[in-house]
Design a protein around this motif. Sequence first.
Motif, PDB file in Angstrom:
ATOM      1  N   ALA A  68       0.816  -1.213   0.000  1.00 12.89           N
ATOM      2  CA  ALA A  68       0.000   0.000   0.000  1.00 12.89           C
ATOM      3  C   ALA A  68       0.849   1.262   0.000  1.00 12.89           C
ATOM      4  CB  ALA A  68      -0.941  -0.009   1.199  1.00 12.89           C
ATOM      5  N   ASP A  69       1.953   1.265   0.763  1.00 12.50           N
ATOM      6  CA  ASP A  69       2.785   2.466   0.834  1.00 12.50           C
ATOM      7  C   ASP A  69       3.508   2.724  -0.489  1.00 12.50           C
ATOM      8  OD1 ASP A  69       4.325   0.149   1.275  1.00 12.50           O
ATOM      9  OD2 ASP A  69       5.882   1.281   2.334  1.00 12.50           O
ATOM     10  N   VAL A  70       3.903   1.661  -1.184  1.00 12.21           N
ATOM     11  CA  VAL A  70       4.565   1.813  -2.478  1.00 12.21           C
ATOM     12  C   VAL A  70       3.558   2.304  -3.516  1.00 12.21           C
ATOM     13  CG1 VAL A  70       5.786   0.621  -4.340  1.00 12.21           C
ATOM     14  CG2 VAL A  70       6.257   0.024  -1.960  1.00 12.21           C
ATOM     15  N   SER A  71       2.347   1.749  -3.467  1.00 11.53           N
ATOM     16  CA  SER A  71       1.283   2.188  -4.374  1.00 11.53           C
ATOM     17  C   SER A  71       0.986   3.671  -4.187  1.00 11.53           C
ATOM     18  CB  SER A  71       0.015   1.363  -4.119  1.00 11.53           C
ATOM     19  OG  SER A  71      -1.044   1.809  -4.933  1.00 11.53           O
ATOM     20  N   ALA A  72       0.886   4.085  -2.925  1.00  3.07           N
ATOM     21  CA  ALA A  72       0.602   5.493  -2.624  1.00  3.07           C
ATOM     22  C   ALA A  72       1.737   6.390  -3.109  1.00  3.07           C
ATOM     23  CB  ALA A  72       0.388   5.664  -1.128  1.00  3.07           C
ATOM     24  N   GLN A  73       2.976   5.925  -2.946  1.00  4.73           N
ATOM     25  CA  GLN A  73       4.135   6.699  -3.385  1.00  4.73           C
ATOM     26  C   GLN A  73       4.123   6.888  -4.897  1.00  4.73           C
ATOM     27  OE1 GLN A  73       7.904   4.827  -2.442  1.00  4.73           O
ATOM     28  NE2 GLN A  73       9.038   6.102  -3.891  1.00  4.73           N
ATOM     29  N   ILE A  74       3.847   5.808  -5.623  1.00  3.89           N
ATOM     30  CA  ILE A  74       3.809   5.870  -7.084  1.00  3.89           C
ATOM     31  C   ILE A  74       2.730   6.840  -7.561  1.00  3.89           C
ATOM     32  CG2 ILE A  74       3.215   4.547  -9.161  1.00  3.89           C
ATOM     33  CD1 ILE A  74       4.589   2.139  -7.855  1.00  3.89           C
ATOM     34  N   GLN A  75       1.544   6.744  -6.969  1.00  3.69           N
ATOM     35  CA  GLN A  75       0.450   7.612  -7.384  1.00  3.69           C
ATOM     36  C   GLN A  75       0.747   9.077  -7.062  1.00  3.69           C
ATOM     37  OE1 GLN A  75      -3.622   6.291  -6.665  1.00  3.69           O
ATOM     38  NE2 GLN A  75      -2.885   4.224  -6.221  1.00  3.69           N
ATOM     39  N   LYS A  76       1.345   9.333  -5.925  1.00  5.09           N
ATOM     40  CA  LYS A  76       1.657  10.709  -5.535  1.00  5.09           C
ATOM     41  C   LYS A  76       2.648  11.346  -6.510  1.00  5.09           C
ATOM     42  CE  LYS A  76       3.503  13.462  -1.695  1.00  5.09           C
ATOM     43  NZ  LYS A  76       4.053  13.420  -0.305  1.00  5.09           N
ATOM     44  N   VAL A  77       3.707  10.620  -6.835  1.00  4.90           N
ATOM     45  CA  VAL A  77       4.735  11.139  -7.746  1.00  4.90           C
ATOM     46  C   VAL A  77       4.157  11.400  -9.132  1.00  4.90           C
ATOM     47  CG1 VAL A  77       6.863  10.532  -8.973  1.00  4.90           C
ATOM     48  CG2 VAL A  77       6.680  10.112  -6.518  1.00  4.90           C
ATOM     49  N   ASN A  78       3.349  10.475  -9.616  1.00  3.70           N
ATOM     50  CA  ASN A  78       2.805  10.614 -10.968  1.00  3.70           C
ATOM     51  C   ASN A  78       1.687  11.646 -11.039  1.00  3.70           C
ATOM     52  OD1 ASN A  78       4.029   8.477 -12.980  1.00  3.70           O
ATOM     53  ND2 ASN A  78       3.921   7.482 -10.983  1.00  3.70           N
ATOM     54  N   LEU A  79       0.932  11.805  -9.962  1.00  3.50           N
ATOM     55  CA  LEU A  79      -0.100  12.838  -9.932  1.00  3.50           C
ATOM     56  C   LEU A  79       0.531  14.220 -10.043  1.00  3.50           C
ATOM     57  CD1 LEU A  79      -3.142  13.395  -9.608  1.00  3.50           C
ATOM     58  CD2 LEU A  79      -2.772  13.529  -7.138  1.00  3.50           C
ATOM     59  N   ALA A  80       1.674  14.381  -9.382  1.00  5.03           N
ATOM     60  CA  ALA A  80       2.374  15.670  -9.419  1.00  5.03           C
ATOM     61  C   ALA A  80       2.948  15.971 -10.804  1.00  5.03           C
ATOM     62  CB  ALA A  80       3.495  15.676  -8.381  1.00  5.03           C
ATOM     63  N   SER A  81       3.084  14.944 -11.640  1.00  3.63           N
ATOM     64  CA  SER A  81       3.687  15.138 -12.970  1.00  3.63           C
ATOM     65  C   SER A  81       2.687  15.602 -14.020  1.00  3.63           C
ATOM     66  CB  SER A  81       4.331  13.829 -13.450  1.00  3.63           C
ATOM     67  OG  SER A  81       3.349  12.928 -13.931  1.00  3.63           O
ATOM     68  N   ILE A  82       1.388  15.515 -13.720  1.00  7.91           N
ATOM     69  CA  ILE A  82       0.370  15.862 -14.705  1.00  7.91           C
ATOM     70  C   ILE A  82       0.374  17.363 -14.978  1.00  7.91           C
ATOM     71  CG2 ILE A  82      -2.109  15.891 -15.224  1.00  7.91           C
ATOM     72  CD1 ILE A  82      -2.389  13.378 -13.531  1.00  7.91           C
ATOM     73  N   ARG A  83       0.428  17.724 -16.245  1.00 12.40           N
ATOM     74  CA  ARG A  83       0.402  19.125 -16.652  1.00 12.40           C
ATOM     75  C   ARG A  83      -0.911  19.392 -17.396  1.00 12.40           C
ATOM     76  NH1 ARG A  83       5.224  17.261 -18.338  1.00 12.40           N
ATOM     77  NH2 ARG A  83       4.615  17.421 -20.553  1.00 12.40           N
ATOM     78  N   TYR A  84      -1.780  20.141 -16.771  1.00 10.30           N
ATOM     79  CA  TYR A  84      -3.052  20.494 -17.395  1.00 10.30           C
ATOM     80  C   TYR A  84      -2.855  21.723 -18.285  1.00 10.30           C
ATOM     81  CZ  TYR A  84      -5.376  17.215 -14.233  1.00 10.30           C
ATOM     82  OH  TYR A  84      -5.780  16.079 -13.580  1.00 10.30           O
ATOM     83  N   PRO A  85      -3.670  21.895 -19.316  1.00 12.41           N
ATOM     84  CA  PRO A  85      -3.538  23.052 -20.206  1.00 12.41           C
ATOM     85  C   PRO A  85      -3.593  24.373 -19.441  1.00 12.41           C
ATOM     86  CG  PRO A  85      -5.037  21.443 -21.156  1.00 12.41           C
ATOM     87  CD  PRO A  85      -4.748  20.979 -19.760  1.00 12.41           C
ATOM     88  N   ALA A  86      -2.700  25.279 -19.771  1.00 10.91           N
ATOM     89  CA  ALA A  86      -2.614  26.560 -19.070  1.00 10.91           C
ATOM     90  C   ALA A  86      -3.888  27.375 -19.212  1.00 10.91           C
ATOM     91  CB  ALA A  86      -1.418  27.351 -19.587  1.00 10.91           C
ATOM     92  N   ASP A  87      -4.588  27.215 -20.348  1.00 16.21           N
ATOM     93  CA  ASP A  87      -5.814  27.992 -20.560  1.00 16.21           C
ATOM     94  C   ASP A  87      -7.035  27.336 -19.927  1.00 16.21           C
ATOM     95  OD1 ASP A  87      -6.277  25.847 -22.224  1.00 16.21           O
ATOM     96  OD2 ASP A  87      -6.365  27.014 -24.084  1.00 16.21           O
ATOM     97  N   GLY A  88      -6.846  26.175 -19.304  1.00 13.83           N
ATOM     98  CA  GLY A  88      -7.946  25.503 -18.621  1.00 13.83           C
ATOM     99  C   GLY A  88      -8.891  24.742 -19.535  1.00 13.83           C
ATOM    100  N   LYS A  89      -8.668  24.821 -20.851  1.00 10.51           N
ATOM    101  CA  LYS A  89      -9.546  24.127 -21.794  1.00 10.51           C
ATOM    102  C   LYS A  89      -9.140  22.661 -21.886  1.00 10.51           C
ATOM    103  CE  LYS A  89     -11.277  24.207 -26.548  1.00 10.51           C
ATOM    104  NZ  LYS A  89     -11.168  24.816 -27.891  1.00 10.51           N
ATOM    105  N   LEU A  90     -10.057  21.777 -21.501  1.00 12.99           N
ATOM    106  CA  LEU A  90      -9.744  20.353 -21.439  1.00 12.99           C
ATOM    107  C   LEU A  90     -10.327  19.549 -22.600  1.00 12.99           C
ATOM    108  CD1 LEU A  90     -10.429  19.905 -17.625  1.00 12.99           C
ATOM    109  CD2 LEU A  90      -8.193  20.021 -18.731  1.00 12.99           C
ATOM    110  N   LEU A  91     -11.327  20.109 -23.280  1.00 14.27           N
ATOM    111  CA  LEU A  91     -11.983  19.391 -24.363  1.00 14.27           C
ATOM    112  C   LEU A  91     -11.597  19.941 -25.725  1.00 14.27           C
ATOM    113  CD1 LEU A  91     -15.634  18.914 -23.010  1.00 14.27           C
ATOM    114  CD2 LEU A  91     -13.609  17.483 -22.647  1.00 14.27           C
ATOM    115  N   GLY A  92     -11.237  19.038 -26.618  1.00 20.18           N
ATOM    116  CA  GLY A  92     -10.932  19.411 -27.985  1.00 20.18           C
ATOM    117  C   GLY A  92     -12.042  18.959 -28.908  1.00 20.18           C
ATOM    118  N   ASP A  93     -11.670  18.338 -30.005  1.00 16.98           N
ATOM    119  CA  ASP A  93     -12.615  17.872 -31.028  1.00 16.98           C
ATOM    120  C   ASP A  93     -12.734  16.358 -30.923  1.00 16.98           C
ATOM    121  OD1 ASP A  93     -14.010  17.145 -33.284  1.00 16.98           O
ATOM    122  OD2 ASP A  93     -12.766  18.294 -34.678  1.00 16.98           O
ATOM    123  N   TRP A  94     -13.924  15.865 -30.607  1.00 18.07           N
ATOM    124  CA  TRP A  94     -14.093  14.425 -30.437  1.00 18.07           C
ATOM    125  C   TRP A  94     -13.828  13.668 -31.731  1.00 18.07           C
ATOM    126  CZ3 TRP A  94     -17.386  11.732 -33.477  1.00 18.07           C
ATOM    127  CH2 TRP A  94     -18.513  12.369 -33.987  1.00 18.07           C
TER     128      TRP A  94
END
Length: 222
Positions: A68-94
Motif C-alpha cells: 500500500a505504501d509503495v502504491s501510494a508513493q507511485i500515485q503521488k509522484v505521478n499525480l504531481a507530474s500531470i500538466r493540465y492546459p494553461a488555458d484551462g480548456k480540457l476538451l478538444g474535437d471528439w
Amino acid sequence: MTHGLTVLLALVLAGCATRAADDQATAAEALALLKSSFRANGQAGLDRLDQDETQRLCTLYAGKTLPADVSAQIQKVNLASIRYPADGKLLGDWRAGEKIAQEGRGKQFSDDPKGPTGGNCYACHQISAQEVAYGTIGPSLYHFGKVRGYGVDVQRYVYGKIFNADAFAACSNMPRFGHNGILNEQQLRDVTALLMDPSSPVNQSFPLAACVPHRAASDESW
C-alpha cells in the motif's frame, strides 16, 4: 547460541549477500546486453530502455501484491507530474479524438519520425458503438460521460488519466500518454472530448447488440 548455530547463521547470511550481489550483477549484465541489441530507429529511441522510478518499482513488484505504501508513493509522484492546459480548456474535437483512438502508429521503430502518433485506444477498450473490433484488457468506456457526468471535475480526471494513468492506479497497464510524450496537449484534449463531449458517439445510444458493455479482463477501473 551454540558455536555450530553461529557458524551456520554466518554461512546463511553470507550466502544471501552473495546471492543479492549475483542478482545485481546479472541484472546489470542483462541491461547492458539489452541496450547493445537495440538501436534508435523511426520513432523508437533508446531512452525507452531507461526506467524511471515508477517503472523500476513496478518491475520489482511484477507478479506480486503491491504494498500500500509503495502504491501510494507511485500515485503521488505521478499525480504531481500531470500538466493540465494553461488555458484551462480540457476538451478538444471528439472527431479528431476518434481518429487518435483508432491510430495504432507511434513510438515504434517502423514508424516515420515525421508521421502521426496515436493512442491505439481500441486495442484495450470498447469506446464508440460503431467500432465492433476492440480489446478487453481495459474496461468499456462506452457511455462514459453519460454515466459519469460531464462536469469539469470529471473532465480533469479523464485528461489526467490519459496523461498519466499511474497517478490513479499504480503500475497501470495503460501507457502514460502525456507523461511519455506519446500524445501532445491537443491530442489529449481531443481524446478527452471523445469520452466527455455529449455529442460524441461514445455518449449516444444505438440499437445494436455490440453496444452492450463488456467485462474487462483487467481489474483496473476507469
